[in-house]
Write a protein that holds these residues in place. Sequence first.
Motif, PDB file in Angstrom:
ATOM      1  N   PHE A 283       0.922  -1.092   0.122  1.00 37.16           N
ATOM      2  CA  PHE A 283      -0.212  -0.082  -0.035  1.00 37.16           C
ATOM      3  C   PHE A 283       0.746   1.104   0.023  1.00 37.16           C
ATOM      4  O   PHE A 283       0.529   2.425  -0.763  1.00 37.16           O
ATOM      5  CB  PHE A 283      -0.908  -0.004   1.181  1.00 37.16           C
ATOM      6  CG  PHE A 283      -1.917   1.166   1.354  1.00 37.16           C
ATOM      7  CD1 PHE A 283      -2.965   1.099   0.235  1.00 37.16           C
ATOM      8  CD2 PHE A 283      -1.831   2.219   1.695  1.00 37.16           C
ATOM      9  CE1 PHE A 283      -3.984   2.035   0.122  1.00 37.16           C
ATOM     10  CE2 PHE A 283      -2.884   3.368   1.715  1.00 37.16           C
ATOM     11  CZ  PHE A 283      -3.811   3.216   1.040  1.00 37.16           C
ATOM     12  N   THR A 284       1.817   1.242   0.744  1.00 40.17           N
ATOM     13  CA  THR A 284       2.761   2.480   0.643  1.00 40.17           C
ATOM     14  C   THR A 284       4.132   2.144  -0.090  1.00 40.17           C
ATOM     15  O   THR A 284       4.436   0.716  -0.266  1.00 40.17           O
ATOM     16  CB  THR A 284       3.313   3.022   1.934  1.00 40.17           C
ATOM     17  OG1 THR A 284       3.912   1.865   2.902  1.00 40.17           O
ATOM     18  CG2 THR A 284       2.088   3.272   2.806  1.00 40.17           C
ATOM     19  N   VAL A 285       5.042   3.092  -0.372  1.00 39.75           N
ATOM     20  CA  VAL A 285       6.216   2.816  -1.316  1.00 39.75           C
ATOM     21  C   VAL A 285       7.082   2.033   0.085  1.00 39.75           C
ATOM     22  O   VAL A 285       7.884   1.072  -0.794  1.00 39.75           O
ATOM     23  CB  VAL A 285       6.772   4.162  -1.663  1.00 39.75           C
ATOM     24  CG1 VAL A 285       8.175   3.868  -2.281  1.00 39.75           C
ATOM     25  CG2 VAL A 285       5.940   4.790  -2.731  1.00 39.75           C
ATOM     26  N   VAL A 286       7.074   2.501   1.092  1.00 38.22           N
ATOM     27  CA  VAL A 286       8.043   1.834   2.066  1.00 38.22           C
ATOM     28  C   VAL A 286       7.692   0.404   2.023  1.00 38.22           C
ATOM     29  O   VAL A 286       8.647  -0.431   2.450  1.00 38.22           O
ATOM     30  CB  VAL A 286       7.949   2.638   3.379  1.00 38.22           C
ATOM     31  CG1 VAL A 286       8.645   1.924   4.501  1.00 38.22           C
ATOM     32  CG2 VAL A 286       8.631   3.923   3.224  1.00 38.22           C
ATOM     33  N   ALA A 287       6.437   0.097   2.358  1.00 34.49           N
ATOM     34  CA  ALA A 287       5.906  -1.224   2.545  1.00 34.49           C
ATOM     35  C   ALA A 287       6.158  -2.161   1.235  1.00 34.49           C
ATOM     36  O   ALA A 287       7.016  -3.374   1.532  1.00 34.49           O
ATOM     37  CB  ALA A 287       4.453  -1.234   2.736  1.00 34.49           C
ATOM     38  N   ALA A 288       6.072  -1.681   0.302  1.00 30.83           N
ATOM     39  CA  ALA A 288       6.635  -2.428  -1.054  1.00 30.83           C
ATOM     40  C   ALA A 288       8.131  -2.689  -1.102  1.00 30.83           C
ATOM     41  O   ALA A 288       8.715  -3.958  -1.554  1.00 30.83           O
ATOM     42  CB  ALA A 288       5.995  -1.569  -2.480  1.00 30.83           C
ATOM     43  N   ALA A 289       8.791  -1.672  -0.840  1.00 34.11           N
ATOM     44  CA  ALA A 289      10.324  -2.007  -0.684  1.00 34.11           C
ATOM     45  C   ALA A 289      10.677  -2.818   0.314  1.00 34.11           C
ATOM     46  O   ALA A 289      11.651  -3.705  -0.030  1.00 34.11           O
ATOM     47  CB  ALA A 289      10.822  -0.466  -0.345  1.00 34.11           C
ATOM     48  N   LYS A 290      10.030  -2.729   1.707  1.00 35.94           N
ATOM     49  CA  LYS A 290      10.509  -3.948   2.593  1.00 35.94           C
ATOM     50  C   LYS A 290       9.994  -5.357   1.994  1.00 35.94           C
ATOM     51  O   LYS A 290      10.931  -6.170   2.203  1.00 35.94           O
ATOM     52  CB  LYS A 290       9.293  -3.435   3.788  1.00 35.94           C
ATOM     53  CG  LYS A 290      10.211  -2.394   4.533  1.00 35.94           C
ATOM     54  CD  LYS A 290       9.576  -2.182   5.987  1.00 35.94           C
ATOM     55  CE  LYS A 290       9.911  -1.075   6.681  1.00 35.94           C
ATOM     56  NZ  LYS A 290       9.278  -0.755   7.889  1.00 35.94           N
ATOM     57  N   TYR A 291       8.874  -5.503   1.460  1.00 37.17           N
ATOM     58  CA  TYR A 291       8.499  -6.907   0.968  1.00 37.17           C
ATOM     59  C   TYR A 291       9.413  -7.121  -0.033  1.00 37.17           C
ATOM     60  O   TYR A 291       9.882  -8.350  -0.054  1.00 37.17           O
ATOM     61  CB  TYR A 291       7.014  -6.613   0.313  1.00 37.17           C
ATOM     62  CG  TYR A 291       6.451  -7.900   0.084  1.00 37.17           C
ATOM     63  CD1 TYR A 291       5.483  -8.712   1.109  1.00 37.17           C
ATOM     64  CD2 TYR A 291       6.850  -8.767  -0.950  1.00 37.17           C
ATOM     65  CE1 TYR A 291       5.023  -9.937   0.966  1.00 37.17           C
ATOM     66  CE2 TYR A 291       6.114  -9.990  -1.116  1.00 37.17           C
ATOM     67  CZ  TYR A 291       5.312 -10.446  -0.183  1.00 37.17           C
ATOM     68  OH  TYR A 291       4.953 -11.987  -0.393  1.00 37.17           O
ATOM     69  N   ARG A 292       9.746  -6.254  -1.018  1.00 42.13           N
ATOM     70  CA  ARG A 292      10.940  -6.432  -2.108  1.00 42.13           C
ATOM     71  C   ARG A 292      12.217  -6.929  -1.398  1.00 42.13           C
ATOM     72  O   ARG A 292      12.590  -8.083  -2.018  1.00 42.13           O
ATOM     73  CB  ARG A 292      11.146  -5.362  -3.080  1.00 42.13           C
ATOM     74  CG  ARG A 292      12.017  -5.425  -4.067  1.00 42.13           C
ATOM     75  CD  ARG A 292      12.231  -4.391  -4.919  1.00 42.13           C
ATOM     76  NE  ARG A 292      10.938  -3.709  -5.580  1.00 42.13           N
ATOM     77  CZ  ARG A 292      10.596  -2.364  -4.848  1.00 42.13           C
ATOM     78  NH1 ARG A 292      11.448  -1.871  -4.021  1.00 42.13           N
ATOM     79  NH2 ARG A 292       9.379  -2.127  -5.439  1.00 42.13           N
ATOM     80  N   LEU A 293      12.555  -6.536  -0.539  1.00 42.35           N
ATOM     81  CA  LEU A 293      13.888  -6.727  -0.022  1.00 42.35           C
ATOM     82  C   LEU A 293      13.984  -8.211   0.952  1.00 42.35           C
ATOM     83  O   LEU A 293      14.571  -9.077   0.718  1.00 42.35           O
ATOM     84  CB  LEU A 293      14.402  -5.685   0.891  1.00 42.35           C
ATOM     85  CG  LEU A 293      15.850  -5.887   1.385  1.00 42.35           C
ATOM     86  CD1 LEU A 293      16.803  -5.842   0.375  1.00 42.35           C
ATOM     87  CD2 LEU A 293      15.944  -4.695   2.367  1.00 42.35           C
ATOM     88  N   ALA A 294      12.608  -8.470   1.540  1.00 39.52           N
ATOM     89  CA  ALA A 294      12.393  -9.622   2.166  1.00 39.52           C
ATOM     90  C   ALA A 294      12.472 -10.912   1.144  1.00 39.52           C
ATOM     91  O   ALA A 294      12.858 -11.895   1.267  1.00 39.52           O
ATOM     92  CB  ALA A 294      11.154  -9.541   2.975  1.00 39.52           C
ATOM     93  N   TRP A 295      11.667 -10.601   0.146  1.00 36.56           N
ATOM     94  CA  TRP A 295      11.540 -11.591  -1.279  1.00 36.56           C
ATOM     95  C   TRP A 295      12.763 -11.763  -1.515  1.00 36.56           C
ATOM     96  O   TRP A 295      13.095 -13.097  -1.823  1.00 36.56           O
ATOM     97  CB  TRP A 295      10.449 -11.195  -2.076  1.00 36.56           C
ATOM     98  CG  TRP A 295      10.264 -11.766  -3.255  1.00 36.56           C
ATOM     99  CD1 TRP A 295       9.726 -13.067  -3.349  1.00 36.56           C
ATOM    100  CD2 TRP A 295      10.761 -11.366  -4.824  1.00 36.56           C
ATOM    101  NE1 TRP A 295       9.573 -13.590  -4.716  1.00 36.56           N
ATOM    102  CE2 TRP A 295      10.286 -12.612  -5.495  1.00 36.56           C
ATOM    103  CE3 TRP A 295      11.271 -10.288  -5.118  1.00 36.56           C
ATOM    104  CZ2 TRP A 295      10.431 -12.795  -6.689  1.00 36.56           C
ATOM    105  CZ3 TRP A 295      11.512 -10.407  -6.529  1.00 36.56           C
ATOM    106  CH2 TRP A 295      11.061 -11.686  -7.382  1.00 36.56           C
ATOM    107  N   LEU A 296      13.761 -10.872  -1.947  1.00 42.37           N
ATOM    108  CA  LEU A 296      14.923 -11.040  -2.568  1.00 42.37           C
ATOM    109  C   LEU A 296      15.837 -11.895  -1.610  1.00 42.37           C
ATOM    110  O   LEU A 296      16.677 -12.820  -2.124  1.00 42.37           O
ATOM    111  CB  LEU A 296      15.489  -9.680  -3.035  1.00 42.37           C
ATOM    112  CG  LEU A 296      14.785  -9.132  -4.234  1.00 42.37           C
ATOM    113  CD1 LEU A 296      15.322  -7.838  -4.448  1.00 42.37           C
ATOM    114  CD2 LEU A 296      14.910 -10.139  -5.717  1.00 42.37           C
ATOM    115  N   ARG A 297      15.907 -11.527  -0.405  1.00 39.99           N
ATOM    116  CA  ARG A 297      16.622 -12.306   0.537  1.00 39.99           C
ATOM    117  C   ARG A 297      16.306 -13.689   0.960  1.00 39.99           C
ATOM    118  O   ARG A 297      17.082 -14.405   1.225  1.00 39.99           O
ATOM    119  CB  ARG A 297      16.673 -11.437   1.953  1.00 39.99           C
ATOM    120  CG  ARG A 297      17.622 -10.043   1.840  1.00 39.99           C
ATOM    121  CD  ARG A 297      17.749  -9.356   3.282  1.00 39.99           C
ATOM    122  NE  ARG A 297      18.631  -8.366   3.171  1.00 39.99           N
ATOM    123  CZ  ARG A 297      18.558  -7.280   3.764  1.00 39.99           C
ATOM    124  NH1 ARG A 297      17.503  -7.141   4.723  1.00 39.99           N
ATOM    125  NH2 ARG A 297      19.497  -6.525   3.841  1.00 39.99           N
TER     126      ARG A 297
END
Length: 108
Positions: free
Chosen positions: A55-69
């Motif tokens: 829903f937010t840019v920050v939330a998307a970035a956190k999810y992205r980083l977790a997915w990649l890790r």
Amino acid sequence: MSVRMSQKRDQLDPIDCCPVCGYTDGEFLPWGESGEDPSFFICPCCGVEYGYEDFTVVAAAKYRLAWLRRGPKPFRSSIEFRDWDWAVQMRNIMSSEEIEQLKVQLVR
């Protein structure tokens, strides 16, 4: 590729791509035609629920980083990615510089 500016999500991004992983099938609209109405579908690539976990840019970035890790792989086993490269897919939503910065974050 359609592009929209989302006031709620405060970013410029393609309307037909997942805002977390850049996945697109060319027809799917994660945030609807307006770019403001989440579909609440699950991305078959990264597994994010549109409108909830992005829903937010920050939330998307956190999810992205977790997915990649975790090791980026398709969320749905029915999706087959041949010669798939997450960094190439990310070009749908990020600049080359942003992708390089993301790669640096992944080694931390």
